[in-house]
Write a protein that holds these residues in place. Structure first.
Motif, PDB file in Angstrom:
ATOM      1  N   UNK A   1     -36.532  41.454   0.700  1.00  0.00           N
ATOM      2  CA  UNK A   1     -36.235  41.927   2.054  1.00  0.00           C
ATOM      3  C   UNK A   1     -37.183  41.330   3.089  1.00  0.00           C
ATOM      4  N   UNK A   2     -38.430  41.054   2.697  1.00  0.00           N
ATOM      5  CA  UNK A   2     -39.453  40.641   3.658  1.00  0.00           C
ATOM      6  C   UNK A   2     -39.976  39.223   3.493  1.00  0.00           C
ATOM      7  N   UNK A   3     -39.616  38.557   2.392  1.00  0.00           N
ATOM      8  CA  UNK A   3     -40.195  37.253   2.062  1.00  0.00           C
ATOM      9  C   UNK A   3     -39.088  36.288   1.638  1.00  0.00           C
TER      10      UNK A   3
ATOM     11  N   UNK B   1     -42.438  26.685  -0.670  1.00  0.00           N
ATOM     12  CA  UNK B   1     -43.076  27.382   0.443  1.00  0.00           C
ATOM     13  C   UNK B   1     -42.645  28.838   0.419  1.00  0.00           C
ATOM     14  N   UNK B   2     -43.616  29.724   0.549  1.00  0.00           N
ATOM     15  CA  UNK B   2     -43.338  31.157   0.587  1.00  0.00           C
ATOM     16  C   UNK B   2     -43.732  31.654   1.972  1.00  0.00           C
ATOM     17  N   UNK B   3     -42.773  32.285   2.666  1.00  0.00           N
ATOM     18  CA  UNK B   3     -43.027  32.733   4.031  1.00  0.00           C
ATOM     19  C   UNK B   3     -42.632  34.195   4.198  1.00  0.00           C
ATOM     20  N   UNK B   4     -43.327  34.901   5.094  1.00  0.00           N
ATOM     21  CA  UNK B   4     -42.808  36.204   5.485  1.00  0.00           C
ATOM     22  C   UNK B   4     -41.618  35.971   6.412  1.00  0.00           C
ATOM     23  N   UNK B   5     -40.619  36.810   6.333  1.00  0.00           N
ATOM     24  CA  UNK B   5     -39.460  36.648   7.214  1.00  0.00           C
ATOM     25  C   UNK B   5     -39.843  36.947   8.664  1.00  0.00           C
ATOM     26  N   UNK B   6     -40.812  37.810   8.853  1.00  0.00           N
ATOM     27  CA  UNK B   6     -41.321  38.081  10.193  1.00  0.00           C
ATOM     28  C   UNK B   6     -42.231  36.929  10.609  1.00  0.00           C
ATOM     29  N   UNK B   7     -42.171  36.547  11.856  1.00  0.00           N
ATOM     30  CA  UNK B   7     -42.970  35.423  12.338  1.00  0.00           C
ATOM     31  C   UNK B   7     -44.431  35.830  12.529  1.00  0.00           C
ATOM     32  N   UNK B   8     -45.317  35.142  11.839  1.00  0.00           N
ATOM     33  CA  UNK B   8     -46.763  35.219  12.035  1.00  0.00           C
ATOM     34  C   UNK B   8     -47.222  33.778  12.170  1.00  0.00           C
ATOM     35  N   UNK B   9     -48.046  33.491  13.141  1.00  0.00           N
ATOM     36  CA  UNK B   9     -48.479  32.119  13.390  1.00  0.00           C
ATOM     37  C   UNK B   9     -49.400  31.593  12.285  1.00  0.00           C
TER      38      UNK B   9
ATOM     39  N   UNK C   1     -47.259  40.884  -0.169  1.00  0.00           N
ATOM     40  CA  UNK C   1     -45.895  40.518  -0.563  1.00  0.00           C
ATOM     41  C   UNK C   1     -45.750  39.007  -0.704  1.00  0.00           C
ATOM     42  N   UNK C   2     -46.385  38.255   0.191  1.00  0.00           N
ATOM     43  CA  UNK C   2     -46.332  36.793   0.098  1.00  0.00           C
ATOM     44  C   UNK C   2     -47.006  36.330  -1.199  1.00  0.00           C
ATOM     45  N   UNK C   3     -48.170  36.881  -1.503  1.00  0.00           N
ATOM     46  CA  UNK C   3     -48.870  36.489  -2.734  1.00  0.00           C
ATOM     47  C   UNK C   3     -48.082  36.882  -3.985  1.00  0.00           C
TER      48      UNK C   3
END
Length: 112
Positions: free
Chosen positions: A24-26, A41-49, A61-63
């Protein structure tokens, strides 16, 4: 979502990607310019710079997703590297935090 962010556009389904893992989040997807036999590449779906901008729950969750990718790709036992490039001098080119999962061959140290 940030309209000019490539990774936000991938999350939105506007840009295709070869997905390796999703929650849901990654989102995890194969790098289009791989630097190792496995390069996801593993990213959060929410934008963080940058990595330091994530809250602890998102970072966890990313880890966790990165480890799941390593297991699914069969590199968890021989070893893999997780890399967060933060800032231009570190080589960050897309300013949406992302974790590189690299493996499938011996990785040199120092990396560069």
């Amino acid at each position: 979502m940030t309209a000019d962010c490539l990774f936000c556009r991938i999350v939105a389904g506007e840009v295709p990607a070869r997905v390796a893992h999703e929650t849901d989040n990654v989102l995890a997807f194969h790098d289009i310019n791989p630097q190792a036999p496995t390069h996801v590449l593993v990213i959060p779906k929410e934008h963080f710079r940058a990595a330091g901008d994530m809250d602890p729950a998102t970072a966890g969750e990313v880890l966790q997703a990165a480890h799941q990718v390593a297991k699914a790709e069969g590199i968890d036992e021989d070893g893999y590297r997780l890399v967060f490039n933060t800032g231009r001098d570190a080589g960050q080119t897309v300013f949406h935090v992302h974790c590189h999962v690299l493996g499938g061959r011996p990785l040199a140290w120092p990396p560069g």
